[in-house]
Design a protein around this motif. Structure first.
Motif, short mmCIF file in Angstrom:
data_model
loop_
_atom_site.label_atom_id
_atom_site.label_comp_id
_atom_site.label_asym_id
_atom_site.label_seq_id
_atom_site.Cartn_x
_atom_site.Cartn_y
_atom_site.Cartn_z
N ALA A 18 0.89 -0.92 -0.04
CA ALA A 18 -0.05 -0.01 -0.02
C ALA A 18 0.99 1.20 0.10
N VAL A 19 1.18 1.67 -1.05
CA VAL A 19 2.11 2.83 -1.37
C VAL A 19 1.59 4.02 -1.04
N ASP A 20 2.25 4.86 0.07
CA ASP A 20 1.89 5.93 0.73
C ASP A 20 2.28 7.31 -0.17
N ALA A 21 1.45 7.31 -1.50
CA ALA A 21 1.87 8.17 -2.53
C ALA A 21 0.89 9.16 -2.43
N PRO A 22 0.99 10.73 -3.09
CA PRO A 22 -0.04 11.71 -2.98
C PRO A 22 -1.53 10.95 -3.38
N ALA B 265 5.92 2.48 -13.17
CA ALA B 265 7.17 2.45 -13.78
C ALA B 265 8.01 1.40 -12.81
N GLU B 266 8.32 1.48 -11.71
CA GLU B 266 9.09 0.62 -11.02
C GLU B 266 8.70 -0.75 -10.86
N VAL B 267 7.36 -0.82 -10.85
CA VAL B 267 6.59 -2.29 -10.65
C VAL B 267 6.94 -2.90 -12.00
N ALA B 268 6.56 -2.18 -13.19
CA ALA B 268 7.04 -2.81 -14.49
C ALA B 268 8.32 -3.14 -14.95
N ALA B 269 9.17 -2.25 -14.47
CA ALA B 269 10.70 -2.28 -14.76
C ALA B 269 11.23 -3.48 -13.93
N THR B 270 10.65 -3.90 -12.96
CA THR B 270 11.25 -4.75 -11.75
C THR B 270 10.79 -6.34 -12.01
N THR B 271 9.49 -6.29 -12.51
CA THR B 271 8.41 -7.33 -12.47
C THR B 271 9.04 -8.39 -13.66
N PRO B 272 9.38 -9.62 -13.60
CA PRO B 272 9.74 -10.47 -14.58
C PRO B 272 8.56 -11.04 -15.32
N GLY B 273 7.57 -10.17 -15.82
CA GLY B 273 6.40 -10.88 -16.48
C GLY B 273 5.23 -9.91 -16.86
N ASP C 164 0.33 -22.09 -7.06
CA ASP C 164 1.70 -21.90 -7.37
C ASP C 164 2.07 -20.57 -8.14
N GLU C 165 1.17 -19.83 -8.09
CA GLU C 165 1.26 -18.60 -8.70
C GLU C 165 1.99 -17.46 -7.88
N VAL C 166 3.01 -16.64 -8.52
CA VAL C 166 3.66 -15.93 -7.66
C VAL C 166 3.29 -14.26 -8.31
N GLY C 167 3.25 -13.36 -7.62
CA GLY C 167 3.10 -12.01 -8.10
C GLY C 167 3.20 -10.85 -7.22
N VAL C 168 3.13 -9.67 -7.60
CA VAL C 168 3.04 -8.49 -6.82
C VAL C 168 1.69 -7.70 -6.90
N ARG C 169 1.01 -7.10 -5.96
CA ARG C 169 -0.15 -6.45 -5.81
C ARG C 169 0.22 -5.10 -5.17
N CYS C 170 0.02 -3.87 -5.87
CA CYS C 170 0.59 -2.73 -5.45
C CYS C 170 -0.74 -1.89 -5.52
N MET D 103 10.61 3.60 -1.08
CA MET D 103 10.99 2.42 -0.44
C MET D 103 10.51 0.98 -1.36
N LEU D 104 9.46 1.57 -2.22
CA LEU D 104 8.83 0.54 -2.92
C LEU D 104 9.78 -0.19 -3.78
N ARG D 105 10.83 0.55 -4.53
CA ARG D 105 11.69 -0.59 -5.40
C ARG D 105 12.44 -1.38 -4.39
N PHE D 106 12.91 -0.94 -3.42
CA PHE D 106 13.65 -1.97 -2.37
C PHE D 106 12.85 -3.20 -2.14
N GLY D 107 11.50 -2.93 -2.01
CA GLY D 107 10.60 -3.86 -1.43
C GLY D 107 10.43 -4.99 -2.77
N LEU D 108 10.03 -4.50 -3.98
CA LEU D 108 10.18 -5.26 -5.16
C LEU D 108 11.44 -6.15 -5.57
N GLU D 109 12.43 -5.13 -5.33
CA GLU D 109 13.70 -5.97 -5.67
C GLU D 109 13.87 -7.30 -4.87
#
Length: 799
Positions: free
Chosen positions: A579-583, A608-616, A747-753, A786-792
């Motif tokens: 849950a990203v504390d963005a404006p 962009a950070e989610v798109a760039a770091t996610t392998p899918g 078996d599915e793996v993923g990020v929810r933001c 801190m989002l990129r750190f968590g994603l990576e």
């Protein structure tokens, strides 16, 4: 339809396990089945929120079928209602699974899927006989009417139903015998029918055309016994076939030469499971003309995707009439008046059959000719008043519209203050013009008899406008001014046949009667059933859901309501939730698309950070299609990401399906869409089709719309906080539906933001409280930096 197929297994005192389609239920399934069965035994409902993977479809089917098969139960059938085709297919699949796993000495659970005429009419399916998907309803009703007229009474018909069907069969045989070209059977659903591809006609000669009729319907009438028991007309055994879907229904019916749609109506009260959509229980026209036999206390009802129950039923119990319908109704009324007026004026006409027909039908219906004249005048004047109001609105609000009518948007013209319930301006206009209660109250009955006269007098296949106009006018006058909101809707179109300076060239106009608070309609209809389950992955908060769907009304009437909430049962280590504390992505913060400010930069950076770091594949959901277009541009700019960016636009099903196929095919991509579109709900992203979803903002609908303001005001009065119940809670459910596309299996793996401070922390307009507790625990707040750190870290751990 309880049977003796009901046993208690040795291992347990839970007999539903025999019906359950798998070896072992999840703990949540076992608890939910017990809860649903127990509350339904007392005539009540279970409100169930179950995250993806709970097995809700099998849970609901098992509870319902177990009750139907229980000899001590009064339930005879399960009625499944879902608004999503993919979920309909899931219920079909689970019912087939149940039947495959039943004990050998049990008969299969009978079932049927309800579809529209276009899906089952042999002629419409093959685009033959002058029938296609665009005219199937009008053409079908006309052909049925002529078929019934040809059969007539036992002494007065031109031919028996059997003779008509046999005539159509002989036509095929005759062509085959003579060796004429084109002598072939009509085929559909892989099955040859006994009839030619073209529609047969009866009674033709060298000097006159015969009367077209439907041979499939004629065969149905011939099979129908004298007592009218439609089940006796079914030429195949449906009790032991398990589920009969649309394709099998067509194959079984058309092969015999009988009408598949009539067979659907004959079979549906007899089977144990009926799968349909909300229309089949909540649309007054559909229930009144087709599915009424299912709406009683012997039915266990399952409302799937129940978070959509309130908005879908609001549409079904609202009403409206288009300007074009008013025009057609005026023409139909005039055509009924003319024969009598011509006769009374002494003008020469060919016979007086039409005038006699009009007088006879009016007398039989206890409708006077003066009432027809009055309704004709009222409809004509109403259309002129509508024209005056639309033109006045456009002149005042869209100056220059005549110079460029192509640059116009949909519009709403309120007929009262949306925030101050009171009598609408059309009702006031009618009163001032001298149109009183008589014309409003009698409009529906007058419209019905006028349509019947035209059907008798005119040989054409068409739906009449005047019955619908009469029904709407009656409802307009009868419905209150607090629950209902009346307005003029202008829907953008283009009609070259209209004059260049006419608004009708650019718009379709509609007098709309909106039911702002459908809770009573939902609760009253649910009360007609014996009990059931209302379920979805996104019902929270359940106290709000109970209010807006009438469940609290049911409970006040002594019908128990139970609640269950089951979280995501898949391994927690396979997902990262932020849950990203963005404006806050509100209009006051972000401004119009293209404006450069902190809010827009923060949301574009997060996506962009989610798109760039996610392998899918990555799905990015925005509050509107306009904002989706902006976000796609941001992601494509300056090489921020190395993935192809696809943008979804408001389009037809064909374009949407092509976009989905492109997204799933080949290298990883980013798909940007509106959260309120069709790609964020009810779409299957299982497997590796989706690795991350980013939701920017809270998709609250346009609060400046007159209709939205009226709904909010009505909810304020009914439930205390209209902004919360009518706007905020549905918006959060939309966001949760979109975010739920990511994890669909163990078996599915993923990020929810979720990107917006309202998801991350408490504030005056925060929405975190509307997430169920299990989601609040998972979607922990994180700062944008801190989002990129968590994603990576998450993706590094997966490698």
């Amino acid at each position: 339809m309880a049977t003796t197929d009901y046993t208690v297994t040795e291992a347990t005192d839970e007999p539903w396990r025999t019906v359950f389609g798998h070896s072992d239920p999840y703990p949540e399934q076992a608890d939910g089945i017990d809860a649903a069965r127990a509350v339904a035994d007392d005539g009540g409902y279970l409100a169930l929120e179950g995250a993806c993977g709970t097995g809700k479809t099998m849970l609901a089917l098992t509870a319902g079928i177990d009750l139907v098969r229980d000899p001590d139960s009064d339930y005879e059938r399960v009625l499944v209602l879902t608004s999503v085709k993919q979920q309909l297919r899931q219920f079909e699949a689970d019912l087939r699974t149940i039947n495959r796993t039943l004990p050998d000495d049990w008969r299969p659970v009978s079932g049927m899927t309800l579809v529209g005429k276009a899906d089952v009419c042999p002629y419409a399916r093959e685009n033959r006989g002058g029938v296609d998907t665009g005219n199937v309803y009008e053409r079908c009703e006309g052909l049925r009417e002529r078929t019934r007229d040809l059969v007539g009474d036992a002494d007065g018909g031109e031919a028996s139903a059997g003779a008509l069907a046999e005539q159509a069969r002989r036509a095929q045989t005759g062509l085959a015998d003579t060796g004429e070209d084109g002598a072939s059977y009509l085929e559909t659903a892989g099955e040859p029918t006994p009839y030619l591809p073209e529609m047969p006609a009866h009674g033709g000669s060298a000097t006159r055309e015969g009367v077209e009729y439907c041979p499939f319907y004629a065969q149905y009438l011939d099979d129908l016994p004298e007592d009218g028991d439609a089940a006796e007309a079914v030429p195949f055994d449906f009790a032991d076939r398990g589920l009969i879907d649309a394709e099998e229904l067509v194959r079984l019916s058309a092969g015999h030469g009988t009408c598949p749609h009539s067979m659907m109506g004959a079979v549906l009260p007899q089977v144990e499971v009926v799968v349909g959509n909300y229309y089949h229980a909540f649309d007054p026209t559909t229930v009144g003309g087709f599915t009424g036999a299912l709406v009683d206390d012997s039915t266990f009802v399952v409302c799937d995707e129940a978070h959509m129950l309130e908005p879908r039923v609001r549409d079904l119990v609202s009403d409206g009439v288009a300007d074009a319908s008013l025009r057609d109704a005026e023409n139909e009324l005039t055509r009924v008046l003319q024969p009598v007026q011509f006769e009374e004026s002494g003008r020469r006409v060919e016979g007086t059959t039409d005038a006699d027909l009009v007088r006879g039908e009016l007398a039989d219906a206890d409708v006077s000719l003066d009432e027809v004249k009055l309704l004709t005048e009222f409809v004509r004047d109403l259309r002129e008043e509508l024209d005056r109001r639309v033109e006045g609105f456009l002149d005042a609000e869209r100056r220059g519209w005549r110079d460029d009518p192509t640059d116009l948007d949909d519009e709403e013209i309120p007929l009262r203050d949306p925030e101050a319930p009171g009598v609408d301006e059309i009702t006031e206009w009618a009163r001032d013009a001298g149109y009183g209660e008589q014309v409003w109250a009698r409009a529906e009955q007058v419209g019905a008899v006028v349509a019947r006269i035209l059907d008798e007098a005119e040989d054409e296949d068409r739906q009449r406008a005047v019955p619908g106009v009469g029904r709407t006018l009656n409802a307009w006058y009868r419905c209150d001014h607090e629950t209902y909101f009346r307005e003029l809707e202008l829907l953008r179109t283009w009609d070259e046949t209209e004059a260049p300076d006419s608004w009708r060239r650019a718009y379709n106009a509609r007098l709309a009667l909106h039911n702002c608070v459908p809770a009573d309609a939902i609760g009253e209809r649910l009360a007609d059933f014996g009990g059931g389950v209302l379920m979805s992955a996104t019902l929270a908060p359940l106290d709000v859901f109970r209010e807006v769907t009438g469940l609290n009304y049911l409970e006040s009437e002594g019908r128990p309501v139970e609640e269950r909430t089951y979280g995501l049962g898949f391994p927690e280590e396979n997902r990262a939730s932020f849950a990203v504390d963005a404006p806050k992505f509100t209009f006051s913060n972000r401004g119009p698309p293209g404006e450069d400010n902190e809010t827009r930069r923060a949301h574009a950076d997060a996506a962009a950070e989610v798109a760039a770091t996610t392998p899918g594949n990555v799905l990015v959901g925005m509050p509107s299609y306009g904002e989706a277009e902006w976000m796609a541009g941001e992601l494509e700019a300056d090489g921020r990401i190395d993935k192809e960016v696809l943008i979804d636009e408001s389009s037809d099903d064909t374009a949407t399906e092509a976009l989905k196929a492109d997204f799933f095919d080949g290298d990883a991509k980013v798909l940007v869409t509106s959260i309120r579109g069709t790609l964020t709900e009810g779409v299957d992203y299982e497997g590796d089709r989706l690795a991350a979803a980013v939701i920017c903002g809270v998709p609250i609908i346009n609060t400046s719309s007159p209709r939205t303001r009226a709904v909010k005001t009505a909810y304020d009065r009914e439930f205390g906080d209209g902004f919360e119940t009518a706007l905020t809670v549905p918006a959060v459910r939309k966001a949760r539906q979109a975010i739920g596309r990511v994890i669909r299996g163990s078996d599915e793996v993923g990020v929810r933001c979720l990107v917006d401070a309202r998801y991350a922390r408490e504030s005056w307009n925060a929405v975190r409280e509307y997430l169920p507790e299990y989601e609040r625990e998972e979607f922990r707040p994180v700062s944008p930096d801190m989002l990129r750190f968590g994603l990576e870290r998450f993706w590094d751990d997966r490698q």
